[in-house]
Design a protein around this motif. Structure first.
Motif, mmCIF file in Angstrom:
data_model
loop_
_atom_site.group_PDB
_atom_site.id
_atom_site.type_symbol
_atom_site.label_atom_id
_atom_site.label_comp_id
_atom_site.label_asym_id
_atom_site.label_seq_id
_atom_site.Cartn_x
_atom_site.Cartn_y
_atom_site.Cartn_z
ATOM 1 N N THR A 1 24.932 46.030 40.799
ATOM 2 C CA THR A 1 26.244 45.399 40.676
ATOM 3 C C THR A 1 27.073 46.134 39.623
ATOM 4 O O THR A 1 26.566 46.482 38.564
ATOM 5 C CB THR A 1 26.089 43.924 40.288
ATOM 6 O OG1 THR A 1 25.154 43.324 41.173
ATOM 7 C CG2 THR A 1 27.404 43.183 40.402
ATOM 8 N N TYR B 1 30.660 45.874 37.433
ATOM 9 C CA TYR B 1 31.762 45.009 37.004
ATOM 10 C C TYR B 1 32.795 45.895 36.327
ATOM 11 O O TYR B 1 32.448 46.767 35.539
ATOM 12 C CB TYR B 1 31.295 43.974 35.988
ATOM 13 C CG TYR B 1 30.143 43.124 36.453
ATOM 14 C CD1 TYR B 1 30.382 41.875 37.034
ATOM 15 C CD2 TYR B 1 28.828 43.552 36.305
ATOM 16 C CE1 TYR B 1 29.327 41.091 37.462
ATOM 17 C CE2 TYR B 1 27.776 42.775 36.741
ATOM 18 C CZ TYR B 1 28.014 41.541 37.308
ATOM 19 O OH TYR B 1 26.988 40.772 37.742
ATOM 20 N N LEU C 1 40.385 42.956 37.838
ATOM 21 C CA LEU C 1 38.943 42.764 37.771
ATOM 22 C C LEU C 1 38.362 43.330 39.049
ATOM 23 O O LEU C 1 39.012 43.325 40.087
ATOM 24 C CB LEU C 1 38.587 41.277 37.693
ATOM 25 C CG LEU C 1 39.025 40.505 36.458
ATOM 26 C CD1 LEU C 1 38.644 39.047 36.618
ATOM 27 C CD2 LEU C 1 38.372 41.091 35.225
ATOM 28 N N ILE D 1 34.452 43.499 41.088
ATOM 29 C CA ILE D 1 32.999 43.368 41.090
ATOM 30 C C ILE D 1 32.512 43.933 42.409
ATOM 31 O O ILE D 1 33.109 43.705 43.464
ATOM 32 C CB ILE D 1 32.552 41.906 40.901
ATOM 33 C CG1 ILE D 1 31.033 41.800 41.031
ATOM 34 C CG2 ILE D 1 33.226 40.974 41.879
ATOM 35 C CD1 ILE D 1 30.483 40.475 40.630
ATOM 36 N N HIS E 1 28.866 44.589 44.515
ATOM 37 C CA HIS E 1 27.427 44.417 44.579
ATOM 38 C C HIS E 1 26.975 45.075 45.874
ATOM 39 O O HIS E 1 27.381 44.681 46.959
ATOM 40 C CB HIS E 1 27.102 42.922 44.567
ATOM 41 C CG HIS E 1 25.678 42.623 44.887
ATOM 42 N ND1 HIS E 1 24.682 42.776 43.966
ATOM 43 C CD2 HIS E 1 25.087 42.210 46.027
ATOM 44 C CE1 HIS E 1 23.527 42.461 44.535
ATOM 45 N NE2 HIS E 1 23.747 42.110 45.781
ATOM 46 N N PHE F 1 23.178 44.696 52.214
ATOM 47 C CA PHE F 1 24.276 43.769 51.986
ATOM 48 C C PHE F 1 25.194 44.316 50.910
ATOM 49 O O PHE F 1 24.744 44.879 49.921
ATOM 50 C CB PHE F 1 23.691 42.424 51.535
ATOM 51 C CG PHE F 1 24.728 41.399 51.185
ATOM 52 C CD1 PHE F 1 25.392 40.700 52.185
ATOM 53 C CD2 PHE F 1 25.040 41.137 49.859
ATOM 54 C CE1 PHE F 1 26.360 39.766 51.858
ATOM 55 C CE2 PHE F 1 26.004 40.200 49.536
ATOM 56 C CZ PHE F 1 26.657 39.510 50.535
ATOM 57 N N PHE G 1 28.931 43.246 48.719
ATOM 58 C CA PHE G 1 29.988 42.274 48.508
ATOM 59 C C PHE G 1 30.889 42.789 47.398
ATOM 60 O O PHE G 1 30.427 43.403 46.443
ATOM 61 C CB PHE G 1 29.380 40.922 48.084
ATOM 62 C CG PHE G 1 30.408 39.943 47.587
ATOM 63 C CD1 PHE G 1 31.128 39.182 48.494
ATOM 64 C CD2 PHE G 1 30.661 39.820 46.231
ATOM 65 C CE1 PHE G 1 32.103 38.295 48.029
ATOM 66 C CE2 PHE G 1 31.640 38.936 45.774
ATOM 67 C CZ PHE G 1 32.351 38.176 46.682
ATOM 68 N N ALA H 1 34.812 41.949 45.185
ATOM 69 C CA ALA H 1 36.030 41.179 44.994
ATOM 70 C C ALA H 1 36.868 41.894 43.951
ATOM 71 O O ALA H 1 36.334 42.428 42.979
ATOM 72 C CB ALA H 1 35.704 39.776 44.524
ATOM 73 N N PRO I 1 40.271 40.773 42.174
ATOM 74 C CA PRO I 1 41.477 40.004 41.885
ATOM 75 C C PRO I 1 42.351 40.692 40.829
ATOM 76 O O PRO I 1 41.856 41.530 40.071
ATOM 77 C CB PRO I 1 40.920 38.683 41.345
ATOM 78 C CG PRO I 1 39.589 39.024 40.774
ATOM 79 C CD PRO I 1 39.077 40.225 41.522
ATOM 80 N N VAL J 1 50.047 37.554 41.656
ATOM 81 C CA VAL J 1 48.608 37.376 41.536
ATOM 82 C C VAL J 1 48.024 37.521 42.931
ATOM 83 O O VAL J 1 48.686 37.237 43.932
ATOM 84 C CB VAL J 1 48.286 36.011 40.896
ATOM 85 C CG1 VAL J 1 48.722 34.867 41.781
ATOM 86 C CG2 VAL J 1 46.806 35.880 40.585
ATOM 87 N N GLY J 2 46.811 37.979 43.011
ATOM 88 C CA GLY J 2 46.206 38.119 44.334
ATOM 89 C C GLY J 2 44.943 38.939 44.232
ATOM 90 O O GLY J 2 44.342 39.056 43.158
ATOM 91 N N GLY J 3 44.559 39.490 45.358
ATOM 92 C CA GLY J 3 43.368 40.315 45.345
ATOM 93 C C GLY J 3 42.768 40.463 46.721
ATOM 94 O O GLY J 3 43.349 40.035 47.729
ATOM 95 N N GLU J 4 41.625 41.096 46.735
ATOM 96 C CA GLU J 4 40.932 41.333 47.990
ATOM 97 C C GLU J 4 39.476 40.939 47.819
ATOM 98 O O GLU J 4 38.924 41.051 46.726
ATOM 99 C CB GLU J 4 40.952 42.830 48.352
ATOM 100 C CG GLU J 4 42.342 43.426 48.488
ATOM 101 C CD GLU J 4 42.934 43.852 47.159
ATOM 102 O OE1 GLU J 4 42.202 44.389 46.325
ATOM 103 O OE2 GLU J 4 44.146 43.615 46.933
ATOM 104 N N ILE J 5 38.870 40.468 48.893
ATOM 105 C CA ILE J 5 37.418 40.297 48.898
ATOM 106 C C ILE J 5 36.876 41.028 50.119
ATOM 107 O O ILE J 5 37.568 41.165 51.133
ATOM 108 C CB ILE J 5 36.971 38.813 48.928
ATOM 109 C CG1 ILE J 5 37.749 38.032 49.971
ATOM 110 C CG2 ILE J 5 37.088 38.168 47.582
ATOM 111 C CD1 ILE J 5 37.267 36.622 50.146
ATOM 112 N N TYR K 1 45.295 38.992 49.816
ATOM 113 C CA TYR K 1 46.351 38.011 49.582
ATOM 114 C C TYR K 1 47.144 38.397 48.344
ATOM 115 O O TYR K 1 46.575 38.846 47.343
ATOM 116 C CB TYR K 1 45.758 36.611 49.396
ATOM 117 C CG TYR K 1 46.801 35.564 49.121
ATOM 118 C CD1 TYR K 1 47.712 35.209 50.110
ATOM 119 C CD2 TYR K 1 46.911 34.958 47.872
ATOM 120 C CE1 TYR K 1 48.702 34.279 49.866
ATOM 121 C CE2 TYR K 1 47.899 34.008 47.622
ATOM 122 C CZ TYR K 1 48.788 33.680 48.617
ATOM 123 O OH TYR K 1 49.778 32.763 48.368
#
Lengths: 159, 789
Positions: free
Chosen positions: B545, B547, B592, B594, B596, B601, B603, B605, B607, B641-645, B663
């Motif tokens: 991971t 960060y 920010l 993150i 992983h 797998f 993942f 995010a 923001p 404000v927003g972000g992606e995942i 978003y």
């Protein structure tokens, strides 16, 4: 470890996303004003023939949900058939020709404060020394927020 | 002369082919020596032999004659390995382990770390797009291809042109860099695209966030950094031919590229030609306000276009110097929808429906010529990087001459001509005083000379000089904890030229008399700007991971049109008024990230929170100039404000699932449009994709089927003169495979794509044609082939 951080992050992200949709209660003006010549007194109607030297009342109805601000009237020639109106049916146009002394009417006016309905009523005399032929007449209106609506009509100016 | 000879040699030497007799097959596997994971894309080269390892690390070389052969196995980020094998019957499969290292001179950081590890340690939020991704997702323009990355969207005009938008901001708030030089065109305009040949692109780095520290003014929302092409291997000659056909706009495209390297000298060349007709929309009529435009055969009238590009590069590499000079030219001609130009409804005697391939008025022509030189020199612990660039962007916007207001019928169709020369010099020094610091200092110089012509006035001619100095340090606090901090100062001078109308305007004076005046639209003005930008970030790697947190301040110098325009944009029915008192835009952003990632797998995010102190906004006022609405450049505070995942998983061995969502929420928190959003705000959108790789059958290698489903919410957040855009769902399908029709040659890559499978009628909120209610293109079948040689 990684799974718990993942969930914390999802939680954090959803917090960020939801926290920002709370101040949407502020009333914003998201409506355009309306403009129409489609009523009995509306003038000119599509394909009207106007006579040089005569005086006419140009009338259109405008409304807005919050407050009207200003309007304009633009009359210019369409001798080159460059545009057409937004009215039902189309007018028969004269053959194309070159402008020598076309009529140009370009004016804007403000609407007194606080109105949500208003009738544009402009008394104009068609000059005697201008080219006859196809003209394009377009009204527009802006509300207090800056939304604009337009309508246009094809007319003919004759001897 | 030498270039002519070289290019002639390059293009005639394409025809070499290898024929072999009494043949055997070499099979092998390339793995990472440390992790034992397979390595994809490793070059396997021997005398007359060539292969590339697949995603499972395997490679096969067919038709190898008996005897002893040497193979060199190499890959970016690994040190090369040479193996000798005896070719004959009963050969064993070969396993080659490569050690990670990156002592490539083209990478400024020489620290023996893999690209991936470097990206993890780098605190800014970046996204690297590989050639493989570009090939697999190729759309009509580079930016439409990159749209599949969460957080990236486009502002389109027609089928062939689009400009980058990152997290809802575009135009001059996103910098496009190619070969280290900022791409300078008329990027402020609504109906201008990006003049870059997408076939000449291998790797793109996308920065979603403020990046003025390294990229200077304009990098306020992000950067699309098209990176220098990879160095060809020693004594190699390779090329590829790309063919593309599409049925929606009857497009055919061909591009051929070749690269060669002896020992120290290397060369590359590419030619691209694309020609397309009007594109089809899933409707037979367009309703715009009270107007109805009937469409002939669903064709969006006069949106045909063509593009012809050429580039040539020559370079030299030795132990401590690498230098490459690239010449490129992009030439395009694109038609605009004939029934409405901008918002203006037009009639014409042109027979647009006669052919769907002709480009009639209104259209534009653009030619972008570019010379860049990139030189890196290693002197002891220092790495010096010099980027030198010259660009000429020549754009002509043509439309049928029509009288407007007091302007009589103009003499010709040349409405607007822009000719812009940009000279740039970047010098950067990277220095590692010890193992833990990576200190970079540099200076960027740029001079722009923008000239205008034609009978329509929008922006004044201007000259602009900018200089920026910066320093940043990547500091290793701990093996897994890295700090990135830097500071920059920019200074710019803008010199705008005066402009007077070429026709007189009737002015009614207060004393009742009438005068006829040649109105002044722009003044001679010299303005100067200074700005500080800064960035501070941390990256922490914990097992699988990563960060990241980054705080940055970025800026943008106001443009000449924002400062000095004072003219009529008839097609948009507005009068645009600049403001000489505008300050440079400055923006603070907290990012920010993150990530992983494990084998099965992943993942992520990312923001962000962003605050603009003084966003420059073209505000529609409630007043008129003559009979056109006045739009004024103003500045307001903006909060975003927003972000992606994103998530992806390999469910079964051959089934991969991906999901991502993006978003952005924007609010003007001061100024005349307080509480409104910003123009062209992208709605909440999600992209789900599934791909399944089948077993090889017949001559199809690695056949893969991919489905791509985009769900986009309605955009109810609008600002005048926009309209609410409904949500939509679109399905795209693709099939790709490697074809090996002839055993002796390298496989041909084939891709068949079906976009908008259900011919869905929908609107894209950030399309330029959205304003006149033109829906997005209908179903499109495209077939592309990549033939290596």
């Amino acid at each position: 470890m990684s799974f718990s951080t993942k969930y914390i992050f999802i939680l954090f992200l959803s917090l960020v996303f939801t926290s920002c949709t709370t101040d949407d209660n502020t009333k914003k003006d998201e409506q355009k004003p309306t403009i129409s010549i489609n009523y009995d007194e509306g003038f000119p109607q599509g394909c009207s023939q106007l006579v040089r030297g005569e005086t006419y009342s140009f009338r259109a109805m405008v409304t807005d949900d919050v407050e009207l601000a200003s309007y304009s009237l633009d009359i210019h020639h369409n001798f080159d058939h460059h545009t057409h109106d937004d009215q039902e049916g189309s007018c028969s146009l004269d053959p194309k020709k070159t402008a020598t002394d076309p009529w140009i009417f370009i004016e804007n006016y403000s609407i007194e404060d606080g109105l949500t309905t208003y009738e544009i009523n402009l008394s104009l005399t068609i000059p005697n020394d201008i080219d006859t032929g196809d003209y394009h007449c377009s009204f527009s209106v802006i509300d207090e927020t800056g939304w604009q609506s337009r309508t246009s009509v094809d007319i003919k100016i004759i001897e | 002369m030498i270039h002519k000879v070289l290019s002639a040699w390059l293009f005639f030497s394409l025809c070499s082919m290898v024929f072999a007799q009494d043949s055997f097959q070499i099979k092998g596997l390339v793995i990472n020596a440390k992790t034992l994971q397979p390595i994809e894309g490793a070059n396997v080269i021997g005398k007359g032999l060539f292969s590339i390892s697949s995603s499972t690390g395997t490679f096969t070389i067919e038709n190898v004659a008996r005897g002893t052969r040497s193979l060199t196995i190499s890959h970016i980020g690994y040190s090369s390995n040479m193996v000798t094998i005896k070719v004959g019957p009963k050969m064993d499969s070969l396993t080659v382990a490569l050690k990670e290292s990156a002592t490539q001179l083209q990478e400024v950081e020489v620290n023996g770390k893999s690209k991936k590890r470097q990206n993890q340690e780098y605190a800014a939020v970046t996204h690297t797009v590989s050639k493989d991704f570009l090939d697999k997702n190729r759309e009509n323009s580079l930016m439409q291809t990159l749209k599949n990355i969460p957080g990236v969207s486009t502002i389109n005009i027609g089928s062939g042109q689009s400009k980058p938008v990152i997290r809802g901001l575009g135009f001059n708030r996103v910098v496009v860099v190619q070969n280290g030089i900022k791409h300078e065109a008329q990027q402020w305009g609504n109906d201008h695209g990006l003049e870059i040949d997408q076939y000449g692109v291998e790797t793109v780095k996308i920065i979603k966030g403020p990046a003025s520290l390294q990229y200077g003014s304009d990098a306020i929302a992000g950067v699309v950094d098209i990176q220098a092409l990879k160095l060809p291997l020693q004594n190699s000659l390779k090329g590829e031919l790309n063919l593309l056909g599409e049925n929606n706009n009857d497009l055919f495209g061909v591009s051929a590229g070749i690269q060669a390297r002896k020992n120290k000298w290397f060369y590359r060349g590419r030619l691209t030609y694309r020609d397309f007709g009007d594109y089809k929309v899933p409707t037979d009529k367009i309703n715009y306000e009270n107007y109805v435009f009937e469409l002939h055969d669903n064709n969006l009238r006069n949106t045909a276009g063509r593009e012809a590009d050429a580039s040539f590069g020559i370079g030299y590499i030795s132990d401590n110097i690498k230098s490459e000079t690239t010449f490129s030219n992009v030439n395009a001609k694109n038609g605009f929808f004939a029934n409405a130009h901008g918002l203006e409804v037009r009639s014409s005697s042109i027979d647009y429906d006669n052919s769907n391939r002709d480009i009639d008025l209104p259209y534009h022509k653009v030619n972008h010529f570019k010379i860049t030189n990139n030189t890196s020199i290693a002197i002891g612990e220092h790495h010096l990087q010099l980027d030198l660039g010259y660009q000429n962007n020549h754009r002509e916007e043509l439309s049928e001459p029509v009288p407007h207001g007091y302007m009589p019928t103009p003499p010709d169709s040349k409405e607007r001509i822009f000719d812009k020369n940009t000279y740039a010099l970047n010098i950067r020094d990277s220095f590692s005083p010890n193992e833990r610091h990576d200190l970079t200092t540099g200076v960027n110089l740029e001079y722009q000379d923008n000239n205008i012509g034609g009978w329509g006035f929008l922006i004044p001619a201007y000259n602009r000089f900018t200089i920026g100095v910066f320093a940043y340090d990547q500091f290793e606090l701990h093996k897994d904890l890295h700090l990135l901090g830097g500071l920059r100062y920019d200074y710019g001078v803008l010199d705008s030229k005066s402009y007077y109308d070429w026709y007189p305007t009737t002015v009614n004076n207060s004393d009742g008399s009438t005068s006829y005046i040649y109105m002044q639209r722009a003044q001679n003005k010299t303005l100067d700007f200074g700005n500080i930008s800064a960035s501070l970030g941390l990256s922490y790697i914990h097992n699988t991971t990563t960060y990241k947190i980054n705080l940055g301040k970025s800026f943008r110098m106001p443009l000449a049109n924002e400062l000095a325009s004072d003219g009529v944009n008839y097609h948009m029915y507005r009068y645009e008024r600049g403001n000489l008192d505008l300050d440079p835009e400055s923006s603070y952003q907290l990012d920010l990230d993150i990530d992983h990632t494990t084998a099965a797998f992943s993942f992520g995010a990312s923001p962000f929170v962003n605050l603009f102190e003084n966003y420059i906004y073209l505000n529609p006022t409630s007043n008129y100039y003559e009979t056109l609405q006045i739009y004024e450049y103003t500045q307001s505070q903006v909060f975003r404000v927003g972000g992606e995942i994103r998530a992806s998983t390999t469910v079964l061995k051959n089934l991969q699932l991906n999901a991502s969502a993006e978003y952005v929420y924007s609010r003007q928190t001061s100024g005349p449009k307080k509480d409104f959003t910003l123009p062209f705000s992208p709605p909440l959108s999600g992209l789900f994709s599934a791909s399944y790789q089948f077993k090889n059958f017949l001559f199809f290698g690695e056949p893969e089927v991919k489905a791509n489903y985009r769900i986009t919410a309605a955009q109810n957040e609008i600002v005048p003169p926009e309209e609410v855009t409904q949500g939509y769902q679109v399905l795209n399908m693709a099939f790709s495979s490697k074809l090996s029709p002839f055993k002796s040659s390298m496989p041909v890559e084939m891709r068949v794509k079906l976009n908008n499978v259900f011919n869905t009628h929908y609107y894209d909120h950030s399309s330029f044609y959205r304003l006149i209610d033109v829906p997005e293109p209908g179903r499109n079948l495209s077939i592309s082939l990549t033939v290596p040689f």
